[in-house]
Design a protein around this motif. Sequence first.
Motif, PDB file in Angstrom:
ATOM      1  N   ARG A 146      58.343  24.408  61.234  1.00 35.80           N
ATOM      2  CA  ARG A 146      57.561  23.227  61.052  1.00 35.80           C
ATOM      3  C   ARG A 146      56.088  23.739  61.149  1.00 35.80           C
ATOM      4  NH1 ARG A 146      60.364  18.525  60.348  1.00 35.80           N
ATOM      5  NH2 ARG A 146      58.577  17.180  60.706  1.00 35.80           N
ATOM      6  N   ALA A 147      55.773  24.528  62.217  1.00 37.10           N
ATOM      7  CA  ALA A 147      54.323  24.706  62.629  1.00 37.10           C
ATOM      8  C   ALA A 147      54.262  26.227  62.269  1.00 37.10           C
ATOM      9  CB  ALA A 147      54.209  24.653  64.406  1.00 37.10           C
ATOM     10  N   ARG A 148      55.184  26.944  61.528  1.00 37.90           N
ATOM     11  CA  ARG A 148      55.026  28.254  61.012  1.00 37.90           C
ATOM     12  C   ARG A 148      54.361  29.247  62.210  1.00 37.90           C
ATOM     13  NH1 ARG A 148      54.360  27.756  54.983  1.00 37.90           N
ATOM     14  NH2 ARG A 148      56.057  26.111  54.670  1.00 37.90           N
ATOM     15  N   ARG A 149      54.602  29.027  63.428  1.00 38.69           N
ATOM     16  CA  ARG A 149      54.235  30.090  64.506  1.00 38.69           C
ATOM     17  C   ARG A 149      55.366  30.346  65.275  1.00 38.69           C
ATOM     18  NH1 ARG A 149      51.685  27.751  69.139  1.00 38.69           N
ATOM     19  NH2 ARG A 149      51.878  25.521  69.085  1.00 38.69           N
ATOM     20  N   TYR A 208      61.813  16.961  70.041  1.00 39.75           N
ATOM     21  CA  TYR A 208      61.100  16.895  68.658  1.00 39.75           C
ATOM     22  C   TYR A 208      61.535  18.051  67.677  1.00 39.75           C
ATOM     23  CZ  TYR A 208      57.373  15.619  65.704  1.00 39.75           C
ATOM     24  OH  TYR A 208      56.607  15.632  64.460  1.00 39.75           O
ATOM     25  N   LEU A 230      60.960  18.324  56.011  1.00 38.08           N
ATOM     26  CA  LEU A 230      59.754  19.128  56.114  1.00 38.08           C
ATOM     27  C   LEU A 230      58.943  18.379  54.941  1.00 38.08           C
ATOM     28  CD1 LEU A 230      58.252  21.059  57.485  1.00 38.08           C
ATOM     29  CD2 LEU A 230      59.174  22.886  55.989  1.00 38.08           C
ATOM     30  N   LEU A 231      59.582  18.394  53.623  1.00 38.83           N
ATOM     31  CA  LEU A 231      59.162  18.013  52.472  1.00 38.83           C
ATOM     32  C   LEU A 231      59.039  16.460  52.521  1.00 38.83           C
ATOM     33  CD1 LEU A 231      60.475  20.626  50.083  1.00 38.83           C
ATOM     34  CD2 LEU A 231      58.260  20.525  50.858  1.00 38.83           C
ATOM     35  N   PRO A 232      57.945  15.950  51.780  1.00 39.36           N
ATOM     36  CA  PRO A 232      57.824  14.491  51.544  1.00 39.36           C
ATOM     37  C   PRO A 232      59.177  13.906  50.892  1.00 39.36           C
ATOM     38  CG  PRO A 232      55.756  15.356  50.893  1.00 39.36           C
ATOM     39  CD  PRO A 232      56.677  16.364  51.178  1.00 39.36           C
ATOM     40  N   LEU A 278      50.297  22.761  56.267  1.00 40.38           N
ATOM     41  CA  LEU A 278      51.648  22.648  56.973  1.00 40.38           C
ATOM     42  C   LEU A 278      52.116  21.392  57.311  1.00 40.38           C
ATOM     43  CD1 LEU A 278      51.188  25.586  59.264  1.00 40.38           C
ATOM     44  CD2 LEU A 278      52.114  25.570  57.139  1.00 40.38           C
ATOM     45  N   SER A 292      53.598  25.105  50.288  1.00 36.80           N
ATOM     46  CA  SER A 292      53.001  23.770  51.265  1.00 36.80           C
ATOM     47  C   SER A 292      53.841  22.801  50.912  1.00 36.80           C
ATOM     48  CB  SER A 292      51.740  24.073  51.210  1.00 36.80           C
ATOM     49  OG  SER A 292      51.187  22.698  51.719  1.00 36.80           O
ATOM     50  N   PRO A 293      54.186  22.143  51.912  1.00 36.84           N
ATOM     51  CA  PRO A 293      54.661  20.647  51.659  1.00 36.84           C
ATOM     52  C   PRO A 293      53.556  19.769  50.951  1.00 36.84           C
ATOM     53  CG  PRO A 293      54.508  21.093  54.113  1.00 36.84           C
ATOM     54  CD  PRO A 293      54.325  22.408  53.292  1.00 36.84           C
ATOM     55  N   MET A 353      60.925  26.090  48.989  1.00 39.55           N
ATOM     56  CA  MET A 353      60.818  26.173  50.334  1.00 39.55           C
ATOM     57  C   MET A 353      61.930  26.731  51.001  1.00 39.55           C
ATOM     58  SD  MET A 353      58.612  25.151  52.689  1.00 39.55           S
ATOM     59  CE  MET A 353      57.450  23.860  52.271  1.00 39.55           C
ATOM     60  N   THR A 359      52.250  17.505  56.952  1.00 38.28           N
ATOM     61  CA  THR A 359      51.884  16.360  55.842  1.00 38.28           C
ATOM     62  C   THR A 359      52.303  15.084  56.507  1.00 38.28           C
ATOM     63  OG1 THR A 359      53.949  16.621  54.789  1.00 38.28           O
ATOM     64  CG2 THR A 359      52.121  17.776  53.852  1.00 38.28           C
ATOM     65  N   GLU A 399      52.217  19.060  64.363  1.00 41.69           N
ATOM     66  CA  GLU A 399      52.847  20.561  64.413  1.00 41.69           C
ATOM     67  C   GLU A 399      51.379  21.370  64.252  1.00 41.69           C
ATOM     68  OE1 GLU A 399      55.832  21.424  64.891  1.00 41.69           O
ATOM     69  OE2 GLU A 399      57.149  19.853  64.332  1.00 41.69           O
ATOM     70  N   SER A 400      50.658  21.262  63.561  1.00 53.18           N
ATOM     71  CA  SER A 400      49.370  22.115  63.105  1.00 53.18           C
ATOM     72  C   SER A 400      48.616  21.259  62.560  1.00 53.18           C
ATOM     73  CB  SER A 400      50.137  23.029  61.967  1.00 53.18           C
ATOM     74  OG  SER A 400      49.043  23.823  61.616  1.00 53.18           O
TER      75      SER A 400
END
Lengths: 512, 305
Positions: free
Chosen positions: B81-84, B263, B37-39, A57, A134-135, B50, A59, A51-52
């Motif tokens: 996810r990409a924060r853009r 995706y 998004l998070l583990p 961002l 941040s994750p 978050m 992980t 994604e980045s």
Amino acid sequence: MKRDLQPCQFGRRASAARLASTAGAALIAAAVSVGSAQGQTVTLAQGVDPESLDPALDTLITSVGVMMNIYDSLVWRDADGNIVPGLAESWEFPEPDRMELTLRQGVTFHNGEPFNADDVVFSYQRLFDEDNPSPLLTSLRGFVDSVEKVDDYTVAVNMPGPRATVVPTLIRVPILPEETFAEIGPDAFGSAPVGTGPFEFVRWDKNQQIVLERNEDYWRGPAAIERFVVRPIPEDFSRFASLRNGEVDIIANVTAERVEEIKGDPGLKIGTVPSVRNMFVGMQTAEPPFDDVRVRRALNHAVDKQALIDVIMGGFGRQNASVCTQTLFGAAEMPLFDYDVDKARTLLSEAGYEDGFEIEMLGPVGRYTKDKELQEAIAGMLSEVGVRVTHVQPEWAEFIRLWVAEEYPMHLIGTGNQVVDCDQHLGYRIHGPRYGRYYQSDEVDALVEEQLREYDTEKRKQILADIQREVREDAPWIFLFDLVDIYGLTARIDWQPRPDEMVWAYDISVSE
Amino acid sequence: MLRFLLIRLAQIPIVIAVVSLIVFVFLNASGDPVQLLLPVEASQEDIAQMREALGLDRPLLIRYWEFLVNAVRGDFGMSLRARRPAIDIVLEALPATLELAGAALLIATAISLPLGIMAAVRRNGFIDAAATVISVLGQSMPVFWLGIIMIMVFSVQLGWLPASGRGHWTALIMPAVALGWYMNALMARMTRASMLEVLGQPYIRTARAKGLPEHMVVLKHAFGNARIPIVTIWGLQAGAMLTGTVITETVFSWPGIGRASIYALQGRDYPVVLAAIAVFTVMFLIINLVVDLIYFLLDPRIRRS
């Protein structure tokens, strides 16, 4: 070329021949240089595009793998699994909850910015930004409270208490150039990152390719290959076809059926490594029927794990009755639960379930190799002892939501490990002061706390072994097996896969 | 004419609003972007923090209203996810999708029209039989399956074409053929059917009787009248082709909107999904508009009414 060595005997003809051979040599030289330019490019295909490329961002392990070719961390793990210095040359613990690291001098980022303690502090402290969480912080929380500068080439890591696994935890945090980041801003940086790592970022065509080029000034010495290209190919079959076609050199997640096909092709070969991932069937131990340890043991005896490995996994797997994958630091070999349907039936009737019971099992589809087939085979085996399983198989996003909410009494899942240490598995799988679910034990909790504070590796291994024995007796899961990661490679690639699922191109070389 | 055009354009935002509401509700009904998004080991505090930072702790309808208000200004919000900007992610992928769909459309049209016309003219001949086979095969083979077979034959066995990716023009051939195949089959059949119908009309006999050369009869008089239903099917299929890109792009690793949206969907990155759907909707509506305009040009009866 050979003719050039012959003595020139016939005036004009000889010179003509020499001319021809010189031209030939030039052609050959040109061909070789083109060949080596291609040969020095190694292309990896994996399922998804990052994604980045900003480590704060994204992980996902496939993304982290790409980033680790661009960035360095303070500490690193070599291909054999040993912890080795990274941007920190050495470290010590002046206090049990404070670590001091001496940084490498004379290192520069790819754009020339010199590396020093400010970059380390910046790379860590930005993760703690509450407005922009941040994750990656999840991996640090409970291990690192803050990072501060001591002098230009010394930093201190403050911990909430003694943390035996703090060193491998630092592997997960890449170091970014503070000034450059501030200059170009987070958006641009995430699309065109700058690090100190073995490869420099060249270009990123989204969903198409990421191109990295060798960093000639890398402090470990330049990498063996010139270019490393990462391409996302989501479809299993297309990934395999691209490998066979020579479009890519390395593919991950090869399924067992493809192994023979790859072995049969002289241009291809297989690379395998025991994974950090362990597969198991979780049970809700707080509620009936699984609050009774006899039921949990019965189910362990009722499932023929070796058959699962042989028939479904194509032999790629290793039975394991420990909470920790055997590739992890501190993992101990535990006695397996033998496959014994009679013993399972006896245990079930002792627990009052002579007729078995009906139960729902949650499981993902398409997330792990053969996950659907595993669930079906396990359900079939359990039906032999009267346990009638109904499958619940949503797609991954919904699976995770239901799993976190502990909505179902049984589930198939696998746990990976980013620090390659038993402790992280304990955190994932045991409900304690950290975050595990479905299983809790006061005795184990106390031991988990103890090993976390024990810096002496031998003593710590002892405690970890005690934990694994305790958990094995409790049988909170149907213990299944450790996975084996299978890679498909073109024959010219010389590379031993790592257990942590990252493809670190610095270790790759090419033979023509 | 202008009035008609304005009405059609005014419909676009309404359609987008309705479509996006449906998608928004469904996306939020299952899965959770923050947990993805998070583990998996993330604590409740991590998740809460978050969720708050991404603004997901607010009620669904308020979030939808905000989305709508901003979307009107072309701002679809940030990708979770990409924060853009989500729209950037979609627009980056747009050229690849247009290239693929355009090539597929071209292939399908260029093959199906002559094939259908010839099949009708030489009814029950060799070409007609071939066209029937192509139609049946084309309409009964799923894109996914066709794609894999093509990769197996042309990449793995013969080594002629790359199995994946975009860049060299040869990489476009297989995805475009796979995507255009269904439309080609349908259009060939439709063309044949409507040509046959027209060829049986009395005015064709008249045309022949007054001594016009056969190609004039077929192309001008017959095809001229048969093309209205063909254009209708063409428009419908061109729209359907957009949805076809979702599968084709996955099979051939084509970096277009279809793949980006799948995706994003898997990650419940709903700003990106909504932006992709908005772009798809606009393209769909534009195609419809173009088809309507073509009717205007082709059929004098519509122009007069």
